[in-house]
Motif scaffolding. Structure first.
Motif, PDB file in Angstrom:
ATOM      1  N   PRO A 274      27.690  26.613 -10.882  1.00  8.92           N
ATOM      2  CA  PRO A 274      28.574  25.658 -11.543  1.00  8.92           C
ATOM      3  C   PRO A 274      29.294  26.283 -12.738  1.00  8.92           C
ATOM      4  O   PRO A 274      28.683  27.006 -13.521  1.00  8.92           O
ATOM      5  CB  PRO A 274      27.604  24.572 -12.017  1.00  8.92           C
ATOM      6  N   GLY A 275      30.581  26.038 -12.828  1.00 11.13           N
ATOM      7  CA  GLY A 275      31.346  26.501 -13.996  1.00 11.13           C
ATOM      8  C   GLY A 275      31.935  25.289 -14.703  1.00 11.13           C
ATOM      9  O   GLY A 275      31.468  24.834 -15.746  1.00 11.13           O
ATOM     10  N   ARG A 276      32.950  24.713 -14.041  1.00  7.53           N
ATOM     11  CA  ARG A 276      33.660  23.569 -14.608  1.00  7.53           C
ATOM     12  C   ARG A 276      32.704  22.443 -15.018  1.00  7.53           C
ATOM     13  O   ARG A 276      32.828  21.876 -16.109  1.00  7.53           O
ATOM     14  CB  ARG A 276      34.640  23.042 -13.558  1.00  7.53           C
TER      15      ARG A 276
ATOM     16  N   ALA B  15      36.852  23.912 -19.517  1.00  8.86           N
ATOM     17  CA  ALA B  15      36.872  24.876 -18.402  1.00  8.86           C
ATOM     18  C   ALA B  15      38.281  25.374 -18.118  1.00  8.86           C
ATOM     19  O   ALA B  15      39.230  24.584 -18.078  1.00  8.86           O
ATOM     20  CB  ALA B  15      36.305  24.223 -17.142  1.00  8.86           C
ATOM     21  N   TYR B  16      38.404  26.686 -17.900  1.00 10.24           N
ATOM     22  CA  TYR B  16      39.651  27.302 -17.456  1.00 10.24           C
ATOM     23  C   TYR B  16      40.826  27.033 -18.402  1.00 10.24           C
ATOM     24  O   TYR B  16      41.954  26.899 -17.960  1.00 10.24           O
ATOM     25  CB  TYR B  16      39.986  26.869 -16.023  1.00 10.24           C
ATOM     26  N   ASN B  17      40.554  26.911 -19.675  1.00 10.04           N
ATOM     27  CA  ASN B  17      41.625  26.840 -20.669  1.00 10.04           C
ATOM     28  C   ASN B  17      41.565  28.114 -21.500  1.00 10.04           C
ATOM     29  O   ASN B  17      42.365  29.022 -21.303  1.00 10.04           O
ATOM     30  CB  ASN B  17      41.467  25.595 -21.548  1.00 10.04           C
TER      31      ASN B  17
ATOM     32  N   PRO C 197      47.176  26.715 -19.181  1.00  7.33           N
ATOM     33  CA  PRO C 197      48.203  26.871 -18.134  1.00  7.33           C
ATOM     34  C   PRO C 197      47.984  25.948 -16.938  1.00  7.33           C
ATOM     35  O   PRO C 197      48.650  26.083 -15.923  1.00  7.33           O
ATOM     36  CB  PRO C 197      48.016  28.330 -17.714  1.00  7.33           C
ATOM     37  N   ARG C 198      47.036  25.029 -17.010  1.00  8.45           N
ATOM     38  CA  ARG C 198      46.602  24.310 -15.810  1.00  8.45           C
ATOM     39  C   ARG C 198      47.604  23.276 -15.291  1.00  8.45           C
ATOM     40  O   ARG C 198      47.640  22.992 -14.103  1.00  8.45           O
ATOM     41  CB  ARG C 198      45.216  23.671 -16.021  1.00  8.45           C
ATOM     42  N   TYR C 199      48.437  22.712 -16.168  1.00  8.23           N
ATOM     43  CA  TYR C 199      49.457  21.788 -15.649  1.00  8.23           C
ATOM     44  C   TYR C 199      50.570  22.599 -14.985  1.00  8.23           C
ATOM     45  O   TYR C 199      51.050  22.268 -13.898  1.00  8.23           O
ATOM     46  CB  TYR C 199      50.015  20.879 -16.752  1.00  8.23           C
TER      47      TYR C 199
ATOM     48  N   CYS D 155      28.234  31.222  -0.194  1.00 10.79           N
ATOM     49  CA  CYS D 155      29.501  30.576   0.155  1.00 10.79           C
ATOM     50  C   CYS D 155      29.967  29.741  -1.031  1.00 10.79           C
ATOM     51  O   CYS D 155      29.154  29.288  -1.838  1.00 10.79           O
ATOM     52  CB  CYS D 155      29.360  29.695   1.395  1.00 10.79           C
ATOM     53  N   HIS D 156      31.258  29.614  -1.168  1.00 12.82           N
ATOM     54  CA  HIS D 156      31.834  28.758  -2.224  1.00 12.82           C
ATOM     55  C   HIS D 156      33.038  28.082  -1.586  1.00 12.82           C
ATOM     56  O   HIS D 156      33.969  28.759  -1.160  1.00 12.82           O
ATOM     57  CB  HIS D 156      32.248  29.614  -3.427  1.00 12.82           C
ATOM     58  N   ILE D 157      32.996  26.764  -1.514  1.00 15.52           N
ATOM     59  CA  ILE D 157      34.030  26.101  -0.707  1.00 15.52           C
ATOM     60  C   ILE D 157      35.304  25.793  -1.489  1.00 15.52           C
ATOM     61  O   ILE D 157      36.364  25.649  -0.911  1.00 15.52           O
ATOM     62  CB  ILE D 157      33.478  24.808  -0.064  1.00 15.52           C
ATOM     63  N   GLY D 158      35.193  25.685  -2.806  1.00 14.73           N
ATOM     64  CA  GLY D 158      36.378  25.379  -3.604  1.00 14.73           C
ATOM     65  C   GLY D 158      35.959  24.728  -4.903  1.00 14.73           C
ATOM     66  O   GLY D 158      34.764  24.564  -5.149  1.00 14.73           O
ATOM     67  N   SER D 159      36.936  24.369  -5.703  1.00 17.12           N
ATOM     68  CA  SER D 159      36.639  23.867  -7.042  1.00 17.12           C
ATOM     69  C   SER D 159      37.183  22.448  -7.219  1.00 17.12           C
ATOM     70  O   SER D 159      38.092  22.036  -6.499  1.00 17.12           O
ATOM     71  CB  SER D 159      37.291  24.813  -8.050  1.00 17.12           C
ATOM     72  N   GLN D 160      36.621  21.728  -8.181  1.00 18.38           N
ATOM     73  CA  GLN D 160      37.040  20.347  -8.482  1.00 18.38           C
ATOM     74  C   GLN D 160      36.944  19.471  -7.229  1.00 18.38           C
ATOM     75  O   GLN D 160      37.873  18.791  -6.824  1.00 18.38           O
ATOM     76  CB  GLN D 160      38.458  20.339  -9.107  1.00 18.38           C
ATOM     77  N   THR D 161      35.746  19.509  -6.624  1.00 20.54           N
ATOM     78  CA  THR D 161      35.477  18.722  -5.415  1.00 20.54           C
ATOM     79  C   THR D 161      34.590  17.537  -5.791  1.00 20.54           C
ATOM     80  O   THR D 161      33.525  17.722  -6.377  1.00 20.54           O
ATOM     81  CB  THR D 161      34.770  19.624  -4.366  1.00 20.54           C
TER      82      THR D 161
ATOM     83  N   LEU E 204      24.968  28.698  -2.932  1.00 22.74           N
ATOM     84  CA  LEU E 204      25.923  27.682  -2.462  1.00 22.74           C
ATOM     85  C   LEU E 204      27.194  27.597  -3.308  1.00 22.74           C
ATOM     86  O   LEU E 204      28.004  26.687  -3.131  1.00 22.74           O
ATOM     87  CB  LEU E 204      25.239  26.313  -2.418  1.00 22.74           C
ATOM     88  N   GLY E 205      27.358  28.528  -4.259  1.00 24.74           N
ATOM     89  CA  GLY E 205      28.596  28.544  -5.049  1.00 24.74           C
ATOM     90  C   GLY E 205      28.675  27.388  -6.027  1.00 24.74           C
ATOM     91  O   GLY E 205      27.690  26.694  -6.307  1.00 24.74           O
ATOM     92  N   GLY E 206      29.883  27.192  -6.552  1.00 25.28           N
ATOM     93  CA  GLY E 206      30.088  26.121  -7.540  1.00 25.28           C
ATOM     94  C   GLY E 206      31.006  25.068  -6.963  1.00 25.28           C
ATOM     95  O   GLY E 206      31.061  24.896  -5.747  1.00 25.28           O
ATOM     96  N   GLY E 207      31.724  24.371  -7.830  1.00 24.39           N
ATOM     97  CA  GLY E 207      32.792  23.510  -7.347  1.00 24.39           C
ATOM     98  C   GLY E 207      32.657  22.029  -7.536  1.00 24.39           C
ATOM     99  O   GLY E 207      33.569  21.272  -7.188  1.00 24.39           O
ATOM    100  N   MET E 208      31.517  21.570  -8.085  1.00 20.94           N
ATOM    101  CA  MET E 208      31.428  20.106  -8.264  1.00 20.94           C
ATOM    102  C   MET E 208      32.442  19.659  -9.315  1.00 20.94           C
ATOM    103  O   MET E 208      32.620  20.302 -10.346  1.00 20.94           O
ATOM    104  CB  MET E 208      30.014  19.697  -8.658  1.00 20.94           C
ATOM    105  N   GLY E 209      33.081  18.540  -9.023  1.00 18.99           N
ATOM    106  CA  GLY E 209      34.209  18.078  -9.831  1.00 18.99           C
ATOM    107  C   GLY E 209      33.817  17.521 -11.190  1.00 18.99           C
ATOM    108  O   GLY E 209      32.634  17.375 -11.525  1.00 18.99           O
TER     109      GLY E 209
HETATM  110  N1  LLP Z   1      31.597  30.515  -7.666  1.00 20.96           N
HETATM  111  C1  LLP Z   1      32.679  31.114  -7.155  1.00 20.96           C
HETATM  112  C2  LLP Z   1      32.507  32.157  -6.154  1.00 20.96           C
HETATM  113  C3  LLP Z   1      33.949  30.736  -7.581  1.00 20.96           C
HETATM  114  O1  LLP Z   1      35.013  31.326  -7.060  1.00 20.96           O
HETATM  115  C4  LLP Z   1      34.086  29.730  -8.564  1.00 20.96           C
HETATM  116  C5  LLP Z   1      35.391  29.347  -9.058  1.00 20.96           C
HETATM  117  C6  LLP Z   1      32.923  29.140  -9.086  1.00 20.96           C
HETATM  118  C7  LLP Z   1      31.699  29.554  -8.596  1.00 20.96           C
HETATM  119  C8  LLP Z   1      32.958  28.077 -10.129  1.00 20.96           C
HETATM  120  O2  LLP Z   1      33.577  26.926  -9.665  1.00 20.96           O
HETATM  121  P1  LLP Z   1      33.559  25.591 -10.556  1.00 20.96           P
HETATM  122  O3  LLP Z   1      32.151  25.086 -10.586  1.00 20.96           O
HETATM  123  O4  LLP Z   1      34.033  25.961 -11.905  1.00 20.96           O
HETATM  124  O5  LLP Z   1      34.496  24.698  -9.852  1.00 20.96           O
HETATM  125  N2  LLP Z   1      41.341  28.204 -12.472  1.00 20.96           N
HETATM  126  C9  LLP Z   1      41.063  27.073 -11.593  1.00 20.96           C
HETATM  127  C10 LLP Z   1      39.705  27.140 -11.016  1.00 20.96           C
HETATM  128  C11 LLP Z   1      39.456  28.397 -10.232  1.00 20.96           C
HETATM  129  C12 LLP Z   1      38.069  28.454  -9.700  1.00 20.96           C
HETATM  130  C13 LLP Z   1      37.757  29.822  -9.246  1.00 20.96           C
HETATM  131  N3  LLP Z   1      36.448  29.962  -8.733  1.00 20.96           N
HETATM  132  C14 LLP Z   1      41.259  25.777 -12.394  1.00 20.96           C
HETATM  133  O6  LLP Z   1      41.647  25.861 -13.547  1.00 20.96           O
HETATM  134  O7  LLP Z   1      41.075  24.697 -11.864  1.00 20.96           O
END
Ligand code: LLP
Length: 431
Positions: free
Chosen positions: A291-293, A389-391, A329-331, A206-212, A245-250
């Motif tokens: 984790p990505g961001r 991240a994401y640039n 493109p994030r703004y 599961c992945h609940i969302g990003s920048q949390t 548990l996916g990613g998404g920590m802010g």
């Molecule tokens: N796992 C899954 C299944 C995901 O969809 C994502 C991000 C991650 C992990 C990594 O999440 P992170 O740890 O980076 O939050 N382009 C957007 C963010 C899109 C995120 C997409 N999925 C931005 O620039 O904020």
């Protein structure tokens, strides 16, 4: 400063990873992506260490390579003992070229084509994060053709709202990703997967969302997944042994954002999981995170050269830069907040409020609004922090603007990891 790799030197210039950013701008030209290699390694090892300590030796963080993708990143991830989350054959191909072990690659995506699946199986990818039943059928068929049993993890939606930007919120029931637990469809899907000859179902994702920022949605999401493991064990006699548990920590982009203690968050999730697994009568699953961001964001900074400045009395002040929505493109997409400084005037007090405009033929091409800066002049170097991240990974060639190079900073040295695109590169595929 927003991160401990940013400072000001005796010349009053902004430094990044201990190096003078104005000198880097002069050496490599602008726009320029800078990446602090040691910061990436530090973040990766924080995750590896905290996950092993709290979830056990086999726990593995997978670097979500969509956040920042080029060959060198996969080499670093491998050296730091990470797995990788890849979302396309392009990312898998890059990982392959970097010599990343395919058994540690987890293949994501809500619409993998048959060709994508074929490519991943041919290259003996470790795991598919299977999104839906059409994909399940395709993996089963293609794996059968290759005479293998393919490991998969089912992507499920736990029905959690992480209270982040709607465009980066993914764990809700009505998401385009995964299969909903709430509707009973997840249970059906597990039943079907267990009956497939060429599929080895290993667990759930599961992945609940990003920048949390808040840990609660992660803890709640993990608990829902544990309950689901227990439920499926009871009704189908199958106990999943992997929980991803996916990613998404802010990440802290501006002073008002909270500081995040990633290791403490991991411990918080692990404490709940150990307790609840025991209560639910299931084994503690092998835990993966993506984790990505939080691995790469504050390892990045982008430098631009100021071109025109414009004061419109009674309205606003513009400062125009030699990049924009093509490299960030994030703004434009999310009105994402960033901290911005003039690198050559880093010790000067802010005097004016600016809108930072990019160079594209598009009014929405802004990097930020309401930025307080010292008076900006043509030739100043404008630095945008926390752009790792994401640039670069979301950069485009809109207006036929070449993408900037990625320059890595390490131990007082710098080297090019991705060279600047040339005009000829822009025409590589034009016939
Ligand atoms: N796992 C899954 C299944 C995901 O969809 C994502 C991000 C991650 C992990 C990594 O999440 P992170 O740890 O980076 O939050 N382009 C957007 C963010 C899109 C995120 C997409 N999925 C931005 O620039 O904020």
């Amino acid at each position: 400063m927003i991160c401990n790799n940013i400072g000001i030197n005796a010349k009053g210039h902004l430094t990044f990873a201990g190096q003078d950013t104005t000198e880097l701008a002069a050496q490599y030209g602008t726009p320029l992506y800078l990446i602090d290699e040691n910061k990436i390694r530090e973040k990766m090892s924080t995750y590896v260490k905290a996950m092993k300590e709290n979830f056990g030796e086999n726990a593995l963080p997978l670097y979500a390579s969509k956040a920042l993708c080029f060959k060198k990143i996969y080499k670093i991830a491998n050296e730091e003992h990470m797995g990788v989350d890849a979302v396309s054959p392009g990312e898998i191909y890059t990982a392959l070229q970097a010599g990343f072990p395919m058994e540690k690659v987890y293949f994501h995506g809500n619409n993998k084509t048959d060709a994508d699946i074929e490519f991943a199986i041919e290259n003996r990818i470790g795991y598919f994060i299977c999104d839906n039943l059409d994909e399940l059928d395709a993996i089963d068929e293609i794996a059968g053709k290759h005479g293998i049993k393919q490991k998969i993890i089912f992507r499920l939606t736990p029905g959690i709202d992480p209270h982040t930007h709607v465009k980066i919120s993914t764990g809700k029931v009505d998401s385009k990703f995964g299969i909903a637990i709430e509707t009973g469809q997840a249970e059906e899907a597990i039943k079907i997967a267990l009956g497939k000859k060429n599929i080895e179902l290993c667990g759930y994702h599961c992945h609940i969302g990003s920048q949390t920022f808040d840990i609660k949605p992660f803890v709640d999401g993990a608990e829902i997944m544990l309950k689901f493991i227990a439920h499926i064990k009871e009704v189908l006699g199958y106990e999943a042994h992997i929980l991803n548990l996916g990613g998404g920590m802010g990440v802290k982009y501006v002073e008002s954002d909270p500081e995040i203690d990633y290791a403490a968050n991991i411990k918080g999730i692990a404490d709940m999981m150990k307790k609840r697994s025991a209560e639910l009568g299931i084994n503690m699953p092998l835990v993966l995170m993506e984790p990505g961001r939080s691995i790469v964001a504050d390892a990045g900074m982008t430098l631009y050269t100021v071109g025109g400045t414009k004061e419109i009395p009674g309205y606003k002040n513009y400062v125009s830069i030699d990049g924009g929505m093509t490299d960030n493109p994030r703004y434009t997409l999310y009105e994402a907040a960033y901290t911005i400084k003039l690198a050559n005037k880093a010790d000067k007090a802010p005097e004016k409020e600016y809108t930072v405009g990019g160079r594209c033929c598009e009014s929405g091409d802004l990097i930020q609004e309401h930025v307080m800066l010292p008076t900006a002049k043509k030739g100043d170097i404008l630095a945008v922090m926390t752009t790792g991240a994401y640039n670069y990974s979301m950069a485009s060639n809109y207006n036929r603007i070449p993408r900037p190079p990625v320059v890595m900073l390490k131990d007082g040295e710098s080297y090019v990891a991705v060279r600047r695109e040339s005009y000829a590169d822009l025409m590589l595929n034009d016939l």
